[in-house]
Design an enzyme around this catalytic site. Structure first.
Site, PDB file in Angstrom:
ATOM      1  N   VAL A   1     -20.264  -0.452   1.064  1.00 15.74           N
ATOM      2  CA  VAL A   1     -19.705  -1.206   2.189  1.00 15.74           C
ATOM      3  C   VAL A   1     -19.569  -0.274   3.402  1.00 15.74           C
ATOM      4  O   VAL A   1     -19.174   0.884   3.250  1.00 15.74           O
ATOM      5  CB  VAL A   1     -18.318  -1.782   1.830  1.00 15.74           C
ATOM      6  CG1 VAL A   1     -17.831  -2.726   2.931  1.00 15.74           C
ATOM      7  CG2 VAL A   1     -18.343  -2.487   0.483  1.00 15.74           C
TER       8      VAL A   1
ATOM      9  N   LYS B   1     -11.183   7.180   5.792  1.00 18.26           N
ATOM     10  CA  LYS B   1     -11.590   7.612   4.448  1.00 18.26           C
ATOM     11  C   LYS B   1     -12.311   8.965   4.517  1.00 18.26           C
ATOM     12  O   LYS B   1     -12.764   9.483   3.496  1.00 18.26           O
ATOM     13  CB  LYS B   1     -12.510   6.564   3.816  1.00 18.26           C
ATOM     14  CG  LYS B   1     -11.803   5.265   3.471  1.00 18.26           C
ATOM     15  CD  LYS B   1     -12.766   4.238   2.897  1.00 18.26           C
ATOM     16  CE  LYS B   1     -13.232   4.626   1.507  1.00 18.26           C
ATOM     17  NZ  LYS B   1     -14.085   3.577   0.898  1.00 18.26           N
TER      18      LYS B   1
ATOM     19  N   ASP C   1       0.863  -1.190   0.000  1.00 15.39           N
ATOM     20  CA  ASP C   1       0.000   0.000   0.000  1.00 15.39           C
ATOM     21  C   ASP C   1       0.894   1.233   0.000  1.00 15.39           C
ATOM     22  O   ASP C   1       1.950   1.231   0.639  1.00 15.39           O
ATOM     23  CB  ASP C   1      -0.890  -0.007   1.253  1.00 15.39           C
ATOM     24  CG  ASP C   1      -2.101   0.899   1.133  1.00 15.39           C
ATOM     25  OD1 ASP C   1      -3.230   0.387   1.225  1.00 15.39           O
ATOM     26  OD2 ASP C   1      -1.924   2.129   0.961  1.00 15.39           O
TER      27      ASP C   1
ATOM     28  N   PHE D   1     -29.691  14.769   1.923  1.00 18.66           N
ATOM     29  CA  PHE D   1     -30.260  15.434   0.752  1.00 18.66           C
ATOM     30  C   PHE D   1     -31.786  15.456   0.871  1.00 18.66           C
ATOM     31  O   PHE D   1     -32.382  14.514   1.429  1.00 18.66           O
ATOM     32  CB  PHE D   1     -29.916  14.673  -0.538  1.00 18.66           C
ATOM     33  CG  PHE D   1     -28.457  14.732  -0.899  1.00 18.66           C
ATOM     34  CD1 PHE D   1     -27.666  15.811  -0.558  1.00 18.66           C
ATOM     35  CD2 PHE D   1     -27.879  13.689  -1.624  1.00 18.66           C
ATOM     36  CE1 PHE D   1     -26.321  15.857  -0.898  1.00 18.66           C
ATOM     37  CE2 PHE D   1     -26.545  13.725  -1.976  1.00 18.66           C
ATOM     38  CZ  PHE D   1     -25.761  14.803  -1.615  1.00 18.66           C
TER      39      PHE D   1
ATOM     40  N   TYR E   1     -14.159   6.813 -12.348  1.00 16.76           N
ATOM     41  CA  TYR E   1     -13.910   5.693 -11.430  1.00 16.76           C
ATOM     42  C   TYR E   1     -14.701   4.452 -11.879  1.00 16.76           C
ATOM     43  O   TYR E   1     -14.140   3.358 -12.005  1.00 16.76           O
ATOM     44  CB  TYR E   1     -14.318   6.127 -10.012  1.00 16.76           C
ATOM     45  CG  TYR E   1     -14.409   4.988  -9.024  1.00 16.76           C
ATOM     46  CD1 TYR E   1     -13.270   4.471  -8.417  1.00 16.76           C
ATOM     47  CD2 TYR E   1     -15.648   4.418  -8.691  1.00 16.76           C
ATOM     48  CE1 TYR E   1     -13.361   3.419  -7.507  1.00 16.76           C
ATOM     49  CE2 TYR E   1     -15.741   3.372  -7.784  1.00 16.76           C
ATOM     50  CZ  TYR E   1     -14.594   2.879  -7.200  1.00 16.76           C
ATOM     51  OH  TYR E   1     -14.685   1.839  -6.310  1.00 16.76           O
TER      52      TYR E   1
HETATM   53  N1  LIG Z   1     -15.842   0.716   0.302  1.00 17.60           N
HETATM   54  C1  LIG Z   1     -16.759   0.583  -0.643  1.00 17.60           C
HETATM   55  O1  LIG Z   1     -17.952   0.830  -0.406  1.00 17.60           O
HETATM   56  C2  LIG Z   1     -16.362   0.127  -2.038  1.00 17.60           C
HETATM   57  C3  LIG Z   1     -17.377   0.022  -3.000  1.00 17.60           C
HETATM   58  C4  LIG Z   1     -17.028  -0.407  -4.276  1.00 17.60           C
HETATM   59  C5  LIG Z   1     -15.716  -0.717  -4.574  1.00 17.60           C
HETATM   60  N2  LIG Z   1     -14.744  -0.571  -3.654  1.00 17.60           N
HETATM   61  C6  LIG Z   1     -13.362  -0.897  -4.041  1.00 17.60           C
HETATM   62  O2  LIG Z   1     -12.794  -1.752  -3.061  1.00 17.60           O
HETATM   63  C7  LIG Z   1     -11.399  -1.481  -2.923  1.00 17.60           C
HETATM   64  C8  LIG Z   1     -11.083  -1.169  -1.480  1.00 17.60           C
HETATM   65  O3  LIG Z   1     -11.887  -0.046  -1.093  1.00 17.60           O
HETATM   66  P1  LIG Z   1     -11.781   0.639   0.325  1.00 17.60           P
HETATM   67  O4  LIG Z   1     -13.131   1.119   0.680  1.00 17.60           O
HETATM   68  O5  LIG Z   1     -11.047  -0.236   1.238  1.00 17.60           O
HETATM   69  O6  LIG Z   1     -10.927   1.916  -0.068  1.00 17.60           O
HETATM   70  P2  LIG Z   1      -9.637   2.543   0.600  1.00 17.60           P
HETATM   71  O7  LIG Z   1      -9.399   3.824  -0.104  1.00 17.60           O
HETATM   72  O8  LIG Z   1      -9.779   2.549   2.080  1.00 17.60           O
HETATM   73  O9  LIG Z   1      -8.501   1.480   0.224  1.00 17.60           O
HETATM   74  C9  LIG Z   1      -7.735   1.573  -0.936  1.00 17.60           C
HETATM   75  C10 LIG Z   1      -6.282   1.465  -0.530  1.00 17.60           C
HETATM   76  O10 LIG Z   1      -5.485   1.538  -1.714  1.00 17.60           O
HETATM   77  C11 LIG Z   1      -4.361   2.327  -1.432  1.00 17.60           C
HETATM   78  N3  LIG Z   1      -3.879   2.923  -2.666  1.00 17.60           N
HETATM   79  C12 LIG Z   1      -4.486   3.893  -3.395  1.00 17.60           C
HETATM   80  N4  LIG Z   1      -3.727   4.194  -4.458  1.00 17.60           N
HETATM   81  C13 LIG Z   1      -2.634   3.392  -4.395  1.00 17.60           C
HETATM   82  C14 LIG Z   1      -1.476   3.254  -5.197  1.00 17.60           C
HETATM   83  N5  LIG Z   1      -1.295   4.007  -6.277  1.00 17.60           N
HETATM   84  N6  LIG Z   1      -0.539   2.347  -4.838  1.00 17.60           N
HETATM   85  C15 LIG Z   1      -0.693   1.578  -3.715  1.00 17.60           C
HETATM   86  N7  LIG Z   1      -1.780   1.693  -2.920  1.00 17.60           N
HETATM   87  C16 LIG Z   1      -2.723   2.573  -3.255  1.00 17.60           C
HETATM   88  C17 LIG Z   1      -4.831   3.379  -0.443  1.00 17.60           C
HETATM   89  O11 LIG Z   1      -3.770   3.914   0.321  1.00 17.60           O
HETATM   90  C18 LIG Z   1      -5.823   2.594   0.387  1.00 17.60           C
HETATM   91  O12 LIG Z   1      -5.189   2.048   1.528  1.00 17.60           O
HETATM   92  C19 LIG Z   1     -11.078  -0.335  -3.867  1.00 17.60           C
HETATM   93  O13 LIG Z   1     -10.585  -0.883  -5.062  1.00 17.60           O
HETATM   94  C20 LIG Z   1     -12.434   0.307  -4.101  1.00 17.60           C
HETATM   95  O14 LIG Z   1     -12.492   0.954  -5.355  1.00 17.60           O
HETATM   96  C21 LIG Z   1     -15.042  -0.161  -2.371  1.00 17.60           C
END
Ligand SMILES: NC(=O)c1ccc[n+]([C@@H]2O[C@H](COP(=O)([O-])OP(=O)(O)OC[C@H]3O[C@@H](n4cnc5c(N)ncnc54)[C@H](O)[C@@H]3O)[C@@H](O)[C@H]2O)c1
Length: 334
Positions: A191, A199, A43, A222, A160
């Protein structure tokens, strides 16, 4: 909690994005249940850089990993030199969760580079190691498609969502060309749960409204929030899906939602009940065009091919989550 018979002990497991919300929950889940697995978190963590929308460029936070005993590599998935550090490992499972997860970043180049280009590299690592790869897609691939959102009917409305939609296509193609690899993409819906605090304003509305109420402020929604529906899914059910996706009946893209939609008004009402407050709601106009009004995952294929069965209702999930919302609210606001 065991979700199936896979034994991750003695396996090497890579979690990209492992300092983020879902990734850190997964890392600690695997550590707790498979104490002789080797878990590598990759990360880039966070620095002070922000996008034009004011949000941090990455949300990884060391506090999500307190208690984690595995390996940590601070690296950027866009950087070949950083990815090369993984070369010394024979990786059995890859959970690729690193991404720009902020749906309101409109710089298409940075989103496509980070979410899409890096995916080719992760797939190459999977191929070289013969690893099973489970990666994060998103409900944002559906844009405003009507509920229930179903794989095969996508229309992303932001960069995205488009990046995740392209990842799914790349994965499908890769599956066809590499019949021996197990690849599953998981389209997470909304989630919520512990470890999303860092976040900030991209965390779930459950976390945000909970914190507003604990601040003593009237929760803000809203106008028309009783008619804005989302499929909310608790983190434990997401972990279940991720683990089960390691043994898919067939490779593919799968929805990970509860299969039930609930309104934002419901959220605020449940939270106020659980927190013992009655502050009413402050409504304000929705500034966003093309705002998704209704999401509800069609999970039939996830049930059939992953044996995925969401277990936690919104009421239960909020009940489980509240002590953590309170704990963090207290320590982070000292
Ligand atoms: N949380 C949700 O509701 C949700 C919904 C749909 C999809 N997602 C997907 O699930 C995955 C995890 O989501 P999350 O909620 O834990 O998000 P998050 O932002 O908490 O986790 C993403 C992690 O990726 C790391 N990161 C970002 N860019 C990076 C890079 N260039 N190199 C290395 N690390 C990098 C960040 O530091 C972070 O720790 C993501 O791919 C997100 O798009 C999440």
């Amino acid at each position: 909690m065991m979700y199936n018979n896979i034994n991750f002990n003695k396996k090497t497991i890579l979690i990209t994005g492992g300092a983020g919300f879902i990734g850190s929950n997964l890392a600690l889940y695997l550590q707790e249940n498979f104490s002789s697995s080797q878990i590598i978190v990759f990360d880039c963590f966070r620095n002070n850089e922000v996008f034009p929308n004011g949000n941090l460029k990455s949300f990884g936070h060391y506090k999500n990993l307190i208690g984690f005993k595995g390996r940590i590599i601070c690296g950027n998935i866009n950087n070949q030199g950083d990815l090369a550090l993984l070369g010394e490992y024979k990786i059995d499972y890859i959970f690729h969760l690193a991404a720009i997860s902020d749906t309101r970043v409109y710089d298409e180049e940075i989103i496509m580079r980070t979410n899409v280009n890096s995916f080719y590299d992760l797939l190459t690592i999977a191929k070289r190691n013969k690893s099973t790869i489970v990666y994060a897609s998103s409900a944002a691939t559906y844009g405003n498609m009507p509920s229930p959102q179903t794989v095969g009917q996508e229309c992303p409305e932001n960069p995205y969502g488009f990046s995740k939609y392209i990842m799914d296509q790349i994965a499908n193609q890769y599956s066809k060309e590499n019949l021996d690899l197990k690849i599953a993409g998981l389209r997470f819906f909304n989630v919520y749960g512990p470890k999303e605090y860092y976040k900030a304003n991209t965390s779930s509305m459950i976390a945000q409204l909970g914190n507003q109420i604990l601040d003593g402020k009237t929760p803000r929604l809203f106008e028309g929030s009783e008619k804005i529906f989302r499929d909310f899914i608790y983190i434990d059910d997401v972990l279940q899906a991720i683990i089960k996706a390691c043994e898919p009946k067939q490779n593919g893209t799968y929805n990970v939602g509860s299969g039930i939609s609930r309104s934002f008004q419901d959220l605020a009402d449940i939270l106020q009940k659980e927190l013992g407050t009655d502050m009413g709601i402050k409504y304000f106009p929705n500034p966003y065009d093309g705002y998704q009004m209704h999401t509800q995952a069609n999970i039939t294929s996830s049930q059939e091919n992953l044996d995925f069965e969401p277990k936690v209702s919104l009421e239960q999930g909020i009940k489980y989550y509240i002590p953590e919302i309170k704990r963090l609210h207290e320590i982070e606001n000292l």
